[in-house]
Design an enzyme around this catalytic site. Sequence first.
Site, PDB file in Angstrom:
ATOM      1  N   GLU A  15     -13.161  -0.525  -6.671  1.00 51.41           N
ATOM      2  CA  GLU A  15     -13.034  -1.867  -6.454  1.00 51.41           C
ATOM      3  C   GLU A  15     -12.243  -0.579  -4.354  1.00 51.41           C
ATOM      4  O   GLU A  15     -13.139  -0.824  -3.815  1.00 51.41           O
ATOM      5  CB  GLU A  15     -11.797  -2.208  -6.635  1.00 51.41           C
ATOM      6  CG  GLU A  15     -11.334  -3.248  -5.505  1.00 51.41           C
ATOM      7  CD  GLU A  15     -12.639  -4.492  -4.928  1.00 51.41           C
ATOM      8  OE1 GLU A  15     -13.620  -4.627  -5.814  1.00 51.41           O
ATOM      9  OE2 GLU A  15     -13.426  -4.902  -4.424  1.00 51.41           O
ATOM     10  N   ASP A  42       0.755  -1.067  -0.135  1.00 49.37           N
ATOM     11  CA  ASP A  42       0.594   0.119   0.672  1.00 49.37           C
ATOM     12  C   ASP A  42       0.899   1.091  -0.234  1.00 49.37           C
ATOM     13  O   ASP A  42       0.681   1.921   1.198  1.00 49.37           O
ATOM     14  CB  ASP A  42      -1.248   0.119   1.112  1.00 49.37           C
ATOM     15  CG  ASP A  42      -1.800  -0.905   1.044  1.00 49.37           C
ATOM     16  OD1 ASP A  42      -2.508  -1.866   0.332  1.00 49.37           O
ATOM     17  OD2 ASP A  42      -1.882  -1.974   2.118  1.00 49.37           O
TER      18      ASP A  42
HETATM   19  O1  FUB Z   1      -3.364  -3.663   2.273  1.00 46.61           O
HETATM   20  C1  FUB Z   1      -4.456  -3.743   2.760  1.00 46.61           C
HETATM   21  C2  FUB Z   1      -5.892  -3.814   1.496  1.00 46.61           C
HETATM   22  O2  FUB Z   1      -5.474  -4.731   0.884  1.00 46.61           O
HETATM   23  C3  FUB Z   1      -5.586  -1.965   1.648  1.00 46.61           C
HETATM   24  O3  FUB Z   1      -5.968  -1.316   2.560  1.00 46.61           O
HETATM   25  C4  FUB Z   1      -5.976  -2.463   0.295  1.00 46.61           C
HETATM   26  O4  FUB Z   1      -5.871  -1.009  -0.474  1.00 46.61           O
HETATM   27  C5  FUB Z   1      -5.517  -3.574   0.222  1.00 46.61           C
HETATM   28  O5  FUB Z   1      -4.302  -3.147  -0.607  1.00 46.61           O
END
Ligand code: FUB
Length: 491
Positions: free
Chosen positions: A226, A52
């Site tokens: 998404e 992220d």
């Molecule tokens: O890393 C946890 C979650 O997975 C994030 O908040 C989303 O964007 C996805 O990458």
Amino acid sequence: MRRRPQPTRTRLTRAVAWAASLLLAFVLAPAAVYPTEARADNPIVQHVYTADPAPLVHDGRVYLYTGHDEDNSTNYTMKEWRVWSSADMVNWTDHGSPLSVASFSWASANAWAGQVVGRNGKFYWYVPTTERATGRMAIGVAVSDSPTGPFRDALGHPLVGNGEIDPTVFIDDDGQAYLYWGNPNLWYVRLNADMISYSGSPAKIPLTTAGFGTRTGDPNRPTLFEEGPWVYKRGGLYYIVYAAKCCSEFIAYSTAPGPTGPWTYRGTIMPTQGSSFTNHPGIVDFKGNSYFFYHNGALPGGSGYTRSVGVEKFSYNPDGTIPTINMTSTGAPQVGTLDPYIRQEAETIAWESGIETEPSSEGGRNVGYTENGDYIKVKGVAFGAGPSSFTARVASATGGSAIELRLGGPNGTVVGRCGVPNTGGWQTWTTVSCPVGGATGTQDLYLRFVGGSGYLVNADWWRFTAGAPTALPGRPGGSPRERGGFPRLAP
Ligand code: FUB
């Protein structure tokens, strides 16, 4: 004497060392002939899993905020956020974890995808994490005077909470700041100038197929949006970049004439690639170039829950559209060079094998847990006419170790060798120096840790001193063994 425990190496570290040894077999034979080694620089970080990405440009450096997938994570085991920074897009300094779930008294788990923005000399980190009282995701905000922290919870309670995730903050030219977030919806709210409160109520951005593309096969989610929104403005056009479809995700974007729309779907930026069923975008301009950050499962042991962040350079098309960007292992080219004649943190790394980092008793972090043959690559080091000596701040609880200075590859030409004595402890620091010869021009430098078995050397910082070599081995001023037994001088 306090002895540091000798923990079992993490699976990630062992796996990277294994991958590196395979790489040696295939890559380093040619490197022995060609001193400049063509070498992967993605993922950006190899000693921990990262996810992220959220880049921020401040004062000539790019700061990269990430999540941290724990080793062996099988379902988003994420306890803390991490910070990295770079002046050249290839050598990244590890600033550790200045914010974790534990920083929020009201949170119980899940250090998910956030973003940092700067305003009024402060830095605000917006993060989604689980609110203990409700068991649902909420958005917290932490604040710091420095981009590397420490950060503290600004409110003592969530800024906003509706069970949805992935905050991004954009400050428009008129000073109005917007917080966007969401999965499955896409929300925004106007932040006040204090950046820790808002006006009005959160509103939904209409998810129309014209705005966010058409998803097939899921009647509950008719558009491609998404999660993971990233909002910014360029040349009067507003961009929202996001993870699209599930699963696996790709990265798509939409544009609008204003910060709240109406949005028009513009297509794919990064196709589904890279062994992780999620991806997550972050875009910045830095030193005249544009960069796209993302994550994948490229490290050994990598997957959708053990991800790692990469970066690619790109150029906007003349009409402002974004070209297709593919994941690479080479990453972005270096911007400029690294100055070896000023103090460099040992945890400034383009690539490594086997090392880890930890908090240093002298402040910041140090490299540690080094074993025989482990190395750090520092890319594009501008030696110029060449140094006479190398100095490093080191600690060790064992004797007979050394830092070899090699050029071009971990088995490349040795230009110096600095012995490291037993200093009496892993956080008992001393400064060692040794002569250097034959390091001229701009080269990739490898600091290679050598010695017996077990952990060898902790390193906090290093620097070279310019000038002709003065203290040759065997001459007064310390025995060759003390100085690490410098093997030879180049002509
Ligand atoms: O890393 C946890 C979650 O997975 C994030 O908040 C989303 O964007 C996805 O990458």
